[in-house]
Scaffold this motif. Structure first.
Motif, PDB file in Angstrom:
ATOM      1  N   TYR A 231     -21.090 -24.488 -29.454  1.00 44.93           N
ATOM      2  CA  TYR A 231     -22.438 -23.880 -29.469  1.00 44.93           C
ATOM      3  C   TYR A 231     -22.312 -22.355 -29.512  1.00 44.93           C
ATOM      4  N   ASP A 232     -21.478 -21.809 -28.636  1.00 44.71           N
ATOM      5  CA  ASP A 232     -21.330 -20.346 -28.543  1.00 44.71           C
ATOM      6  C   ASP A 232     -20.795 -19.761 -29.846  1.00 44.71           C
ATOM      7  N   LYS A 233     -19.845 -20.481 -30.441  1.00 46.13           N
ATOM      8  CA  LYS A 233     -19.252 -20.012 -31.693  1.00 46.13           C
ATOM      9  C   LYS A 233     -20.332 -19.974 -32.792  1.00 46.13           C
ATOM     10  N   THR A 234     -21.107 -21.040 -32.865  1.00 45.82           N
ATOM     11  CA  THR A 234     -22.177 -21.099 -33.866  1.00 45.82           C
ATOM     12  C   THR A 234     -23.183 -19.979 -33.633  1.00 45.82           C
ATOM     13  N   ALA A 235     -23.552 -19.779 -32.356  1.00 47.62           N
ATOM     14  CA  ALA A 235     -24.523 -18.730 -32.017  1.00 47.62           C
ATOM     15  C   ALA A 235     -23.985 -17.363 -32.434  1.00 47.62           C
ATOM     16  N   ALA A 236     -22.714 -17.125 -32.163  1.00 50.99           N
ATOM     17  CA  ALA A 236     -22.111 -15.834 -32.496  1.00 50.99           C
ATOM     18  C   ALA A 236     -22.126 -15.603 -34.007  1.00 50.99           C
ATOM     19  N   GLU A 237     -21.873 -16.681 -34.755  1.00 51.80           N
ATOM     20  CA  GLU A 237     -21.901 -16.562 -36.220  1.00 51.80           C
ATOM     21  C   GLU A 237     -23.293 -16.181 -36.715  1.00 51.80           C
ATOM     22  N   ILE A 238     -24.299 -16.714 -36.028  1.00 52.81           N
ATOM     23  CA  ILE A 238     -25.672 -16.433 -36.434  1.00 52.81           C
ATOM     24  C   ILE A 238     -26.104 -15.046 -35.974  1.00 52.81           C
ATOM     25  N   GLY A 239     -25.521 -14.590 -34.860  1.00 52.35           N
ATOM     26  CA  GLY A 239     -25.831 -13.228 -34.434  1.00 52.35           C
ATOM     27  C   GLY A 239     -26.510 -13.102 -33.088  1.00 52.35           C
ATOM     28  N   TYR A 240     -26.445 -14.141 -32.267  1.00 52.82           N
ATOM     29  CA  TYR A 240     -26.951 -13.981 -30.901  1.00 52.82           C
ATOM     30  C   TYR A 240     -25.905 -14.481 -29.906  1.00 52.82           C
ATOM     31  N   ALA A 241     -26.041 -13.999 -28.676  1.00 52.92           N
ATOM     32  CA  ALA A 241     -25.110 -14.410 -27.622  1.00 52.92           C
ATOM     33  C   ALA A 241     -25.769 -15.518 -26.811  1.00 52.92           C
ATOM     34  N   SER A 242     -25.138 -16.704 -26.820  1.00 52.52           N
ATOM     35  CA  SER A 242     -25.722 -17.804 -26.051  1.00 52.52           C
ATOM     36  C   SER A 242     -25.232 -17.742 -24.615  1.00 52.52           C
ATOM     37  N   GLY A 243     -26.033 -18.297 -23.741  1.00 54.23           N
ATOM     38  CA  GLY A 243     -25.668 -18.275 -22.323  1.00 54.23           C
ATOM     39  C   GLY A 243     -26.273 -19.465 -21.614  1.00 54.23           C
ATOM     40  N   PRO A 244     -26.341 -19.398 -20.289  1.00 54.65           N
ATOM     41  CA  PRO A 244     -26.882 -20.528 -19.515  1.00 54.65           C
ATOM     42  C   PRO A 244     -28.246 -20.991 -20.011  1.00 54.65           C
ATOM     43  N   GLU A 245     -29.059 -20.084 -20.526  1.00 50.07           N
ATOM     44  CA  GLU A 245     -30.396 -20.487 -20.984  1.00 50.07           C
ATOM     45  C   GLU A 245     -30.338 -21.416 -22.202  1.00 50.07           C
TER      46      GLU A 245
END
Lengths: 414, 261
Positions: A231-245
């Motif tokens: 999930y985090d890797k995908t989010a980073a590719e898209i341009g946002y930082a994923s977290g607990p939320e």
């Protein structure tokens, strides 16, 4: 931290022996075993459980649906959501979720959910799922187009919620010539959407691409970490930082005022012979075209009895040791949950409190202790660990409503 | 009998890529395989190719033919095959449809009734049986389903081996997925086909294994009612997959039927 109560709403009043004799407790298990007198009693028990959950301060009630099987007697989660919308005042009504591909007309779902959101005065979280393989067969829906239908129905529902009508939708699987529902959600831009799942990488990636929180369903700590990695890797590719939320977790936890009783009741989590969804032929739970093509070979070997279930079935003791089942008094349970929170850092936590033939009295005790003792302690731990829910983090409902995407990514997208 | 020489090729036709095996000389015969796909070579194919120019395409999305994602119906397959015959300039063809392939053959015959010399349907799907239902792939295991096509399980063992390979299981899953994509609802039949078949004047032979557990034999009667010039031949002690279970019997019937002027 958003804290929820969940029950599968087991149809526990059926003959276990009949299931064993038939050799399956799903899809084809004859509904002559379904006693509506007992069904009526159990539905009302579940309403009582949910009302108590609200009374003891639990944040959310998680609802789901399944078909043709005793492991879950909710055939339409929106019915319970509608009831709770009118009967409760504070809890979030968290659908995890409506199985989109089963809908022949997704606009009806959009309308139902909008009604639930308005009646509940904006307490709806509208999760969506693909539905299990057996659900496709129970509904007569083509499993080969499951994922396409999921994505297209999602697009249509979100447009029905956000785009002024009337408009026309000409999709591959859905064609609606007049989309103009006279019921729109109270929450803007639209109710939060959370996506539950177990194993499909495609779903994790899709959820991250939408920026929808993903709810890992009773996965092991190691599996859960891998899910967040992806999930985090995908989010980073898209341009946002994923977290607990962006992270939710559902776990089987039975709480009691004594350890022995808690463990005895927790054995009921395996009342379906260790399979959540009951005994079934593998081709029922994964019809051709439903699963990922990359799993095809492993699956056919399993389905023909040549290999163990790729998902694996551990013993009760092993599941307790792996913290996939937790049972005990509030002190024991909080200590174990703390470890999970530290290791996997979710902002949404659902406790699957009661299953199988746990008595109504013990179920209510579990919910009371959950709301009054376990969750207050978990809230403190979540504060220390900075585990914010999507509400607390004020996270965007969808990627399209982000205002923190990395500039280069935005430029690339345009 | 000299072994027949097969030529395998890939043919692009009507938005699909087809694997085509071809062998033999004589009248052109298009053989259409089951929903379980096909093995490359089978005694039944050899027997026909010793007398006819046999064209054996693998259905789009089955066996060696890749899946066209756009395809949505069995009638689409029939149109692709009409295109194939047109590309190859094969006219006045005899159609031999096996089970699911029988449905495709019937659709093809209904589309161009004047361009069919003979129609052979062996336990064809495609018409709703008046009694009983066509066995549901979706709720039946891979091996159980394939075995249900045989009356004599030793015949199954001869074709697939007593324990079919994992490659075979995987192929059955791929074929199954394609069947779902094009024949899901109504399952394995068309509501309009019985009406359209009234135009087919070509002599038709409907063959049914006496112990067909895949397609109820009540469907045979409906085919005979729908086709103006058809007769029924029942095969004793045989299941749905007559071509694999009693290849010589079926080949002889067909050679007699097609060979007759």
């Amino acid at each position: 931290m958003h804290l929820m109560y969940f029950t599968e709403q087991p149809m526990s009043a059926y003959s276990e022996q009949a299931g064993l004799d038939f050799g399956a407790t799903a899809l084809m298990f004859p509904n002559t075993q379904f006693d509506p007198v007992e069904g009526s009693r159990l539905y009302n028990n579940y309403i009582e459980q949910y009302m108590l959950a609200e009374e003891v301060g639990i944040d959310g009630i998680m609802l789901n649906e399944h078909h043709n099987a005793p492991f879950c007697m909710q055939a339409k989660a929106n019915i319970f959501a509608g009831l709770l919308a009118g009967m409760t005042k504070k809890v979030k009504i968290v659908m995890l979720g409506n199985p989109l591909p089963l809908a022949e007309n997704p606009i009806r779902l959009a309308e139902e959910l909008a009604m639930i959101d308005m009646i509940s005065k904006g307490r709806l979280v509208s999760g969506f799922v693909r539905g299990g393989g057996q659900e496709q067969l129970a509904a007569g829906v083509n499993p080969a187009f499951n994922r396409e239908r999921f994505e297209e129905a999602h697009e249509l529902i979100v447009r029905a919620w956000t785009q002024p009508g009337p408009f026309r939708f000409e999709g591959t699987h859905y064609q609606q010539r007049v989309v103009n529902p006279w019921a729109v959600p109270l929450q803007k831009p639209y109710p939060r959407v959370w996506i539950p799942g177990v194993i499909s990488k495609e779903t994790i990636i899709w959820a991250a691409q939408q920026r929808y929180p993903y709810i890992a369903l009773n996965t092991s700590i190691e599996q859960t970490k891998k899910i967040w990695e992806l999930y985090d890797k995908t989010a980073a590719e898209i341009g946002y930082a994923s977290g607990p939320e962006n992270r939710g977790y559902l776990i089987q936890v039975h709480i009691s005022d004594n350890e022995e009783k808690a463990i005895e009741n927790a054995r009921q989590f395996r009342w379906m012979q260790g399979e959540f969804t009951g005994l079934a032929h593998p081709v029922w739970s994964t019809p051709s075209g439903y699963g990922s093509p990359s799993n095809r070979r492993a699956f056919v070997e399993f389905a023909s009895g040549r290999a163990a279930n790729p998902r694996g079935i551990a013993s009760f003791e092993q599941q307790m040791a792996d913290l996939r089942i937790i049972a005990g008094t509030p002190t024991t349970v909080v200590a174990k949950l703390k470890r999970i929170l530290e290791e996997t850092r979710p902002g949404i936590l659902a406790l699957w409190g009661n299953d199988g033939r746990v008595s109504q009295e013990d179920s209510l005790t579990c919910i009371r202790l959950m709301g009054q003792e376990v969750f207050p302690a978990i809230r403190e731990i979540a504060k220390q660990l900075d585990l914010k829910s999507p509400f607390e983090a004020n996270a965007p409902v969808h990627l399209n409503y982000s205002n923190d995407l990395k500039a280069s990514r935005i430029a690339a997208a345009e | 009998m000299a072994a027949v020489q097969w030529t395998d090729s890939r043919v692009e036709v009507a938005g699909a890529t087809l694997h085509l095996s071809r062998a033999g000389e004589g009248k052109p015969v298009l053989v259409l395989h089951h929903e379980t796909g096909t093995l490359d070579r089978l005694p039944f194919y050899e027997a026909l190719a010793s007398r006819f120019d046999v064209l054996l395409p693998h259905h789009p999305g089955y066996s060696r033919s890749p899946r066209p994602d756009w395809m949505r119906s069995v009638r689409d397959v029939a149109v692709v095959y009409r295109g194939l015959l047109s590309e190859l300039q094969v006219r006045d063809v005899a159609l031999v449809g096996l089970g699911f392939g029988g449905w495709i053959a019937a659709e093809m015959a209904s589309m161009a009734p004047a361009d069919v010399s003979r129609l052979v349907l062996v336990g064809p799907m495609g018409i709703k049986p008046s009694q009983g239902d066509i066995l549901d792939l979706a709720i039946t295991g891979y091996i159980d389903y394939a075995r249900a096509g045989f009356h004599d399980q030793k015949a199954f063992d001869r074709v697939y081996g007593a324990e079919p390979s994992t490659d075979q299981l995987e192929m059955w899953d791929i074929c199954r997925e394609m069947s779902f994509r094009i024949a899901w609802k109504p399952y394995m039949y068309s509501q309009t086909l019985p009406h359209l078949l009234a135009a087919v004047r070509a002599p038709a032979l409907v063959v049914w294994g006496e112990d067909d557990r895949i397609v109820p034999s009540s469907a045979a009667k409906r085919y005979l009612e729908a086709l103006p010039n058809a007769r029924l031949q029942t095969i004793a002690g045989c299941g749905h997959c007559v071509d694999m279970e009693q290849p010589d019997t079926l080949a002889k019937l067909i050679i007699d039927f097609i060979g007759r002027e």
